[in-house]
Design a protein around this motif. Structure first.
Motif, mmCIF file in Angstrom:
data_model
loop_
_atom_site.group_PDB
_atom_site.id
_atom_site.type_symbol
_atom_site.label_atom_id
_atom_site.label_comp_id
_atom_site.label_asym_id
_atom_site.label_seq_id
_atom_site.Cartn_x
_atom_site.Cartn_y
_atom_site.Cartn_z
ATOM 1 N N CYS A 69 41.409 41.644 41.292
ATOM 2 C CA CYS A 69 41.167 40.273 40.835
ATOM 3 C C CYS A 69 40.011 39.625 41.592
ATOM 4 N N ALA A 70 39.867 39.958 42.871
ATOM 5 C CA ALA A 70 38.747 39.426 43.641
ATOM 6 C C ALA A 70 37.433 39.942 43.072
ATOM 7 N N ASP A 71 37.404 41.230 42.712
ATOM 8 C CA ASP A 71 36.200 41.794 42.096
ATOM 9 C C ASP A 71 35.925 41.137 40.745
ATOM 10 N N LEU A 72 36.985 40.925 39.974
ATOM 11 C CA LEU A 72 36.825 40.287 38.672
ATOM 12 C C LEU A 72 36.323 38.857 38.832
ATOM 13 N N SER A 73 36.821 38.170 39.846
ATOM 14 C CA SER A 73 36.361 36.809 40.116
ATOM 15 C C SER A 73 34.863 36.784 40.379
ATOM 16 N N ASP A 74 34.394 37.719 41.205
ATOM 17 C CA ASP A 74 32.957 37.800 41.483
ATOM 18 C C ASP A 74 32.175 38.080 40.206
ATOM 19 N N GLU A 75 32.717 38.977 39.388
ATOM 20 C CA GLU A 75 32.042 39.361 38.142
ATOM 21 C C GLU A 75 31.916 38.164 37.195
ATOM 22 N N ALA A 127 45.591 34.385 38.494
ATOM 23 C CA ALA A 127 45.854 32.984 38.125
ATOM 24 C C ALA A 127 44.735 32.093 38.641
ATOM 25 N N GLY A 128 44.349 32.301 39.891
ATOM 26 C CA GLY A 128 43.272 31.504 40.469
ATOM 27 C C GLY A 128 41.943 31.768 39.797
ATOM 28 N N VAL A 129 41.664 33.048 39.493
ATOM 29 C CA VAL A 129 40.423 33.411 38.814
ATOM 30 C C VAL A 129 40.359 32.717 37.452
ATOM 31 N N PHE A 130 41.429 32.877 36.680
ATOM 32 C CA PHE A 130 41.465 32.331 35.325
ATOM 33 C C PHE A 130 41.352 30.807 35.336
ATOM 34 N N LEU A 131 42.133 30.163 36.193
ATOM 35 C CA LEU A 131 42.142 28.703 36.208
ATOM 36 C C LEU A 131 40.820 28.124 36.692
ATOM 37 N N SER A 132 40.174 28.791 37.642
ATOM 38 C CA SER A 132 38.885 28.286 38.132
ATOM 39 C C SER A 132 37.813 28.366 37.049
ATOM 40 N N ILE A 133 37.954 29.328 36.144
ATOM 41 C CA ILE A 133 36.995 29.472 35.051
ATOM 42 C C ILE A 133 37.286 28.486 33.926
ATOM 43 N N VAL A 134 38.577 28.324 33.574
ATOM 44 C CA VAL A 134 38.900 27.468 32.426
ATOM 45 C C VAL A 134 38.881 25.986 32.784
ATOM 46 N N ALA A 135 38.980 25.640 34.061
ATOM 47 C CA ALA A 135 38.986 24.218 34.435
ATOM 48 C C ALA A 135 37.763 23.484 33.905
#
Length: 232
Positions: A69-75, A127-135
């Motif tokens: 998920c950390a890698d996906l967040s960076d991506e 959850a954090g990755v998704f929410l930070s993007i959709v916010a």
């Protein structure tokens, strides 16, 4: 910041080695191949020794999910350009990057998104990755007043609204209340179901017939969602 002792640095390095070998096994052979015995064999240590670092195979897989998920967040963060003035371009860029990542990392995608979730535990890092993007998608939507309306026969969404607000709060993301009305929650669920459904079917090869020009079909889905949601 407190400097780690030599012993602590050695432990951290071993933990990284364990997760690196675990991910190699995952990518090459799938999640069933990720066992403590196999990793111990790769590292030249005994399987019981690994329990000093991870309580169980499930614990190791959860940590591996966090790494993925950390890698996906960076991506996804590289695709989301806050300087871009076009809201729709930013939204599409993130969706396309998610699809590209999933297709390039099918085993990692399967571990994170196709494994039953333990509801007794805290949400994983996605959850954090998704929410930070959709916010920003929810709060900066220039056509917020024209969002697709939730069907009148849909069950009351107040529970979902509270759940979403709690999730944003847990991640430390401030959201204006007006950005999380019933229509916004429905808007978010609609996008996620359609996008995840398409990507999962494509990654797992579960379309009921041979699929050609999948990228064009995905883009058509994005444009349909944008039009149906009042974004265009």
């Amino acid at each position: 910041m407190t400097e780690l002792s030599p012993r602590e640095r050695a432990r951290a390095a071993t933990e990284q080695d364990i997760r690196r070998h675990a991910r190699m096994l995952l990518v090459e052979h799938g999640s069933d191949a990720v066992t403590l015995r196999a990793i111990a064999r790769e590292l030249g240590i005994t399987a019981p020794a690994l329990y000093r670092y991870y309580a169980s195979r499930e614990d190791l897989l959860r940590q591996l999910c966090d790494d993925i998920c950390a890698d996906l967040s960076d991506e996804l963060s590289t695709a989301f350009d806050p300087a871009s003035e076009d809201f729709l371009d930013r939204t599409f860029a993130v969706c396309r990057r998610f699809r590209a990542w999933a297709l390039a990392h099918p085993k990692e995608f399967a571990l994170v998104f196709a494994t039953p979730k333990d509801r007794s535990r805290q949400p994983d890092r996605f959850a954090g990755v998704f929410l930070s993007i959709v916010a920003p998608m929810m709060s900066e939507n220039p056509n917020a007043e024209e969002k697709v309306k939730a069907p009148v026969d849909l069950p009351d969404l107040s529970a979902q609204q509270k759940s979403l607000a709690d999730a944003f709060s847990h991640e430390g993301i401030d959201m204006p209340p007006e950005a999380m009305d019933a229509e916004a929650v429905y808007f978010l669920m609609r996008w996620w179901v359609r996008l995840y459904g398409h990507i999962a079917l494509e990654v797992f090869g579960r379309f009921p017939f041979d699929l050609f020009h999948a990228d064009q079909l995905f883009d058509a889905t994005l444009h349909e969602l944008a039009e149906e949601s009042g974004l265009t």
